[in-house]
Design an enzyme around this catalytic site. Structure first.
Site, mmCIF file in Angstrom:
data_model
loop_
_atom_site.group_PDB
_atom_site.id
_atom_site.type_symbol
_atom_site.label_atom_id
_atom_site.label_comp_id
_atom_site.label_asym_id
_atom_site.label_seq_id
_atom_site.Cartn_x
_atom_site.Cartn_y
_atom_site.Cartn_z
ATOM 1 N N ASP B 99 -3.581 -90.779 -21.462
ATOM 2 C CA ASP B 99 -2.497 -90.315 -20.594
ATOM 3 C C ASP B 99 -1.352 -91.320 -20.640
ATOM 4 O O ASP B 99 -1.509 -92.436 -21.155
ATOM 5 C CB ASP B 99 -2.987 -90.130 -19.146
ATOM 6 C CG ASP B 99 -3.455 -91.439 -18.533
ATOM 7 O OD1 ASP B 99 -4.139 -92.229 -19.247
ATOM 8 O OD2 ASP B 99 -3.138 -91.706 -17.372
ATOM 9 N N GLU B 165 -5.608 -93.114 -16.544
ATOM 10 C CA GLU B 165 -5.412 -94.548 -16.327
ATOM 11 C C GLU B 165 -4.118 -94.852 -15.581
ATOM 12 O O GLU B 165 -4.071 -95.735 -14.726
ATOM 13 C CB GLU B 165 -5.412 -95.293 -17.672
ATOM 14 C CG GLU B 165 -5.628 -96.802 -17.541
ATOM 15 C CD GLU B 165 -4.353 -97.602 -17.355
ATOM 16 O OE1 GLU B 165 -4.443 -98.780 -16.989
ATOM 17 O OE2 GLU B 165 -3.227 -97.047 -17.558
#
Lengths: 475, 475
Positions: B99, B165
C-alpha cells in the site's frame, strides 16, 4: 419633578399582546449576519424595522454600507431614523442591532429557534429575543404606547439599528464617525440597550467596559512539518519555544507576569471600595454561570473587581499545531499562539503593546533558541468608562426605580462593546448602557430567551427613561 | 568464501528494463490504504503481487484479515508466499508493504503520481516507487534473475507483504504472532527493506529503532467554553494550567525535564563512542532535510546520538483550544495536550509511564489549580535494537561491499517501525533492516522517487544478501 407616567404604563400593559406579536414577527426572520446565505433575511429584517418605524411616523433611511470586507456580498443597511424634531426637546440617540447569532434546532434547542415560544413561566424563547430584537422593538413599542395613550413624546429620538453586530459591525464605525456631526449632530445623550443585568432580579445601569488587545506570537524554524521520530532531539522545536513563552505570560490565579501592565492600572479609590458591597451578585451566581467552582477568588468584591476594573490575560489557543482528536507524531514547523489582554483604565493601547511585545521578545531571547519569533497585536479595542453621575445616568436610575421599585446597581462589564466608545467619541456625549434582559437569557447560546416581564417592564423603562432624561437637570 | 554472483548481476542488468516495467505496473495501481474509496485498488495490488509470485513458481496465499477496525470495510489481504522448500537451505523471511500514502497531482507533484516517470538523471518518480513497491518487487526480481541466469536460489524465501502499513498495519500484529511458529516456523532470520540510507551516497544496515510513548494531558474546569471578557480574571483557566504543565516537560535544547527518564538510558560504551565518526552523515545533510539551521547540536556525533540512542520529547499540539486562523476570545473549558517521548534502551514502557504521569500530576499540584487533570499514555511502542554482529548482518555487510564496493554504515533510526519488534518476538530470530532507497526519496512527500541506480543495484544487493546469508557461519 416626577413625570406622569401612569397612563403610559397602563397602555404598555394593554398593548402587551401586540408588542409580543411584534417580537414574534421579528424573531421569525432568521437574520443571521454571519451566514452569507441568510443575508436576504438580514436585509428583510432591516426593511421590517423601517416599515414599522414609518408606520409609527418616524422618518427612516436605509443606509447602504457597501460590500462586506473581503467579499462581494452587500452589507445589510443601517436603519437610521428620527422620531420628532422639536428644538425645545432634548434629543436622545439610541443604538441596537437587528441581526442575530446562528441557530439550528439541531444545536440542542428545545423549541424551533426562529419561532417565538412562550413558556408558562413567562420565558419567551427564540433567537434574537433578548439579543437584540426585544430591546430594539422596545423603542418602537414605547413610541406606539405614547401615541395610543395620547401622551406627548418627551424627546426627539434618533435611532441607529445595524444588521452586522454579531459579525464584527462591518462598516458601522465609519458611518457613526461620519454622522457624528451630521445625522447625530443634535444628540444630547446616547443610550444603548444591548447588555444584561448582572443577575436575574435586580436591574442595573452599566457605565464601563473593558477593552481588548489581541495578540499573536509566531514561532517558526524548520522548512516544513517534521516527523518527531526522525528529528526529535536534533531540532529546536517551535512548539516547545511557544509553549514556554505562553507559560510565562500569566499564572493559574490570573496574575499577569508581564512587567508594565499592573503599573498602568488606575488605583482603587476609597469611593470605589464601597461600591461593590451592595451589588446584587453572589458567588453562587458566578458558580452557576461558570458551571463549576473553579474561581480564582472566593469573595464577591475581589471577583467583581477582577472582572470589571483589573486587566486579565487569557490564552486562547495555538494555530499550526496538531489540534485534532487522536495522536499524530508531528513537529509543527510554524506555530502561532493567540492570547488577549482585557484592558482597563488607565491602560494605554500603544504602551501595553510595547511592554507585551518587548517582554515576549525577551523571554524568547532567554530561551536561547534559533527559531524565529514575531509578536504583534491582531486588533485592539479601548476600554470605556462613562461618568455614572451624569444626568443621563441619574435619569435612567430614576426611571428604573419608578418601574422596578428598586435603585439599580451601577455596574461595569468585563467584555467589550466597541461601538460604545465609537458613539462617545463621534458625538462627544455621555453614553448609557441600559439593559432589558437578565443574566440567564443565554444571548449566544441555545434556548435564548427574554422573560415576558423583562420585555414589558423594559418597554416601560425605556419610555420612562425618555421622560426622566427630558427633565433631568444638566450636571 | 565469496559466492559466484557475476552471472546473476549481469542478468539483473540485462533484465533491468523489464524490472522497471514491473515497477511501472505496480505504481499505476493507486493502492492508497487510508482512503476507503481506494480499497479495491489496494486489493488489486495484492492480487497483482500474488499473480507475479505465482508465475515465478512461488506458492502464494492471500490471507484475509477481517474488517478494518471500527468499520465495515474489508482489510486488504496479506500476501503470504514461499519460494523453495529445501531442508538443506536456510530460510529467510522478508517483509514489505504494497500500500502507499495518498497522492494527488494537485498536492504539488511535478508529474502524475501514479505514472512512473523516469527523469534523465535516473530519478524514477511515482507514489510508492521507494515506499515500498520498489523494495517489494526487488525480491520478485531477484527470483526472476536467478531463474533467467540458471543459478540455484540460495535460500528458501518466505514472504509477508501487507496492504495496510501506511494506515497502522491494522490486523498484522495478530497474524505475525499467530504464524510465528506456523507459516514462519522455519525462518532462520528476518530481513525488512522499508527504510532508507542515512544520506544519498553510502548504503547502510539498520540495527535499531526508537520506541514511542504518546501521552495526553487533559485539563478541565468550567462547564462550557467561556467568554474571556466576562470570565477573564475570575476563573482559573484550563489552558493556562495546561500550557504551564507542557512548558515544564522539555526545554528549547531538547532536555527532558522529567526526573526518572535519563536514569533509564543505557550508558554510552567506549565501543559505541567510536561508531559515529565514520558514519556518512554531515550537518549539511541535516540542514537540508530540516530546511533550516535550527539544530540543537552543531556536530555530527551528538546529533546522531540524539536521534538514535537518546530519548526525545516533542509537544505536538492541543485539542480543544482555538486553533483556526484569526482571533477568537474564548476560554476553552477543556483542553488536551499531546506529547510523545521517543524511547531508547534500556527504558521501560511502564516505568516511563509512571514517572511521566507522576511528574505531570506533581506539576499540576504545584500550580494550585482547582481545575481537574488526567494524564495517560495513548499508545506505547517499544524501542528495538538488534545485534549488528549477528551473521544476518555480517552477510548483509558482505553483500553490500560486493555490490556497492564500500562497507555499509551501521545505523539506527530515530523513528519507529513497530512491526520489526513484532517479527523479532514472534520468530525469536534476528531482524535486519536492509534499505534500498536513499534519504532524499521523499517517501511520504510529493515527488516521491527511487533512483534507477538504487533500484537495480538494490535488486543485486537483495540477491547477493541471500547468497551470503546462506553461507555465513553462525555466530
Amino acid at each position: 419633578m416626577s413625570p406622569q407616567l401612569d397612563s403610559y404604563f397602563q397602555k404598555v400593559d394593554a398593548l402587551s399582546d401586540s408588542f409580543i406579536e411584534r417580537l414574534r414577527q421579528a424573531v421569525a426572520i432568521p437574520s443571521v449576519s454571519s451566514e452569507a446565505a441568510r443575508r436576504p433575511d438580514v436585509v428583510r429584517m432591516g426593511h421590517f424595522l423601517a416599515d414599522e418605524l414609518t408606520k409609527l411616523g418616524a422618518s427612516v433611511e436605509l443606509r447602504p454600507l457597501g460590500k462586506q470586507h473581503g467579499t462581494d456580498l452587500d452589507l445589510p443597511p443601517v436603519v437610521l431614523a428620527r422620531y420628532g424634531n422639536d428644538k425645545n426637546k432634548r434629543t436622545i440617540l439610541v443604538y441596537g442591532h437587528y441581526d442575530v447569532q446562528p441557530a439550528e434546532k439541531s444545536d440542542g434547542w428545545d423549541t424551533e429557534p426562529f419561532e417565538l415560544t412562550i413558556k408558562e413561566d413567562g420565558r419567551m424563547c427564540g433567537r434574537g429575543s433578548t439579543d437584540d430584537k426585544g430591546p430594539v422593538l422596545g423603542w418602537l413599542n414605547a413610541i406606539e404606547a405614547h401615541q395610543a395613550a395620547g401622551i406627548d413624546f418627551p424627546v426627539n429620538l434618533l435611532m441607529c439599528f445595524e444588521g452586522m453586530e454579531e459579525y464584527g459591525s462591518d462598516g458601522l464605525d465609519d458611518l457613526v464617525n461620519a454622522e457624528g456631526k451630521k445625522f447625530f449632530a443634535d444628540a444630547d445623550a446616547v443610550c444603548i440597550s444591548d447588555n444584561y443585568w448582572l443577575g436575574t432580579e435586580k436591574p442595573c445601569l452599566t457605565y464601563g467596559l473593558r477593552g481588548c488587545n489581541y495578540y499573536s506570537i509566531e514561532v517558526w524554524g524548520p522548512g516544513a512539518d517534521l516527523h518527531s521520530g526522525v528529528f526529535g532531539g536534533t531540532a529546536q522545536e517551535p512548539m516547545t519555544d511557544l509553549v514556554r513563552i505562553m507559560a510565562s505570560l500569566v499564572d493559574t490565579n490570573g496574575k499577569i507576569l508581564i512587567p508594565g501592565i499592573a503599573e498602568q492600572v488606575a488605583p482603587v479609590t476609597a469611593e470605589e471600595e464601597g461600591l461593590y458591597d451592595d451589588i446584587a451578585f453572589t458567588m453562587d451566581t458566578l458558580h452557576d454561570s461558570l458551571g463549576s467552582k473553579t474561581t480564582i477568588f472566593e469573595d464577591k468584591k475581589r471577583t467583581l473587581m477582577a472582572r470589571w476594573r483589573f486587566p486579565s490575560l487569557s490564552l486562547h489557543g495555538i494555530e499550526g499545531a496538531f489540534s485534532a482528536p487522536g495522536a499524530k507524531t508531528v513537529i509543527p514547523a510554524k506555530v502561532i499562539g493567540k492570547f488577549s489582554i482585557r484592558t482597563v483604565p488607565d491602560m494605554d493601547i500603544d504602551k501595553t503593546n510595547e511592554v507585551v511585545c518587548r517582554y515576549v521578545e525577551e523571554v524568547h531571547k532567554k530561551l536561547g533558541s534559533k527559531n524565529s519569533l514575531k509578536v504583534y497585536p491582531q486588533h485592539c479595542g479601548k476600554w470605556w468608562v462613562a461618568s455614572p453621575n451624569h444626568w443621563n445616568f441619574s435619569a435612567a436610575a430614576k426611571a428604573t426605580e419608578r418601574v422596578w421599585g428598586v435603585k439599580p446597581d451601577f455596574t461595569r462589564e468585563g467584555g467589550s462593546i466597541p461601538i460604545t466608545l465609537t458613539f462617545e467619541q463621534a458625538t462627544g456625549k455621555n453614553v448609557l448602557l441600559l439593559p432589558m434582559g437578565s443574566s440567564t437569557d443565554g444571548a449566544h447560546s441555545i434556548n435564548e430567551k427574554l422573560d415576558k416581564r423583562n420585555y414589558i417592564e423594559g418597554i416601560k423603562l425605556l419610555g420612562a427613561y425618555l421622560h426622566y432624561v427630558a427633565e433631568e437637570p444638566m450636571n
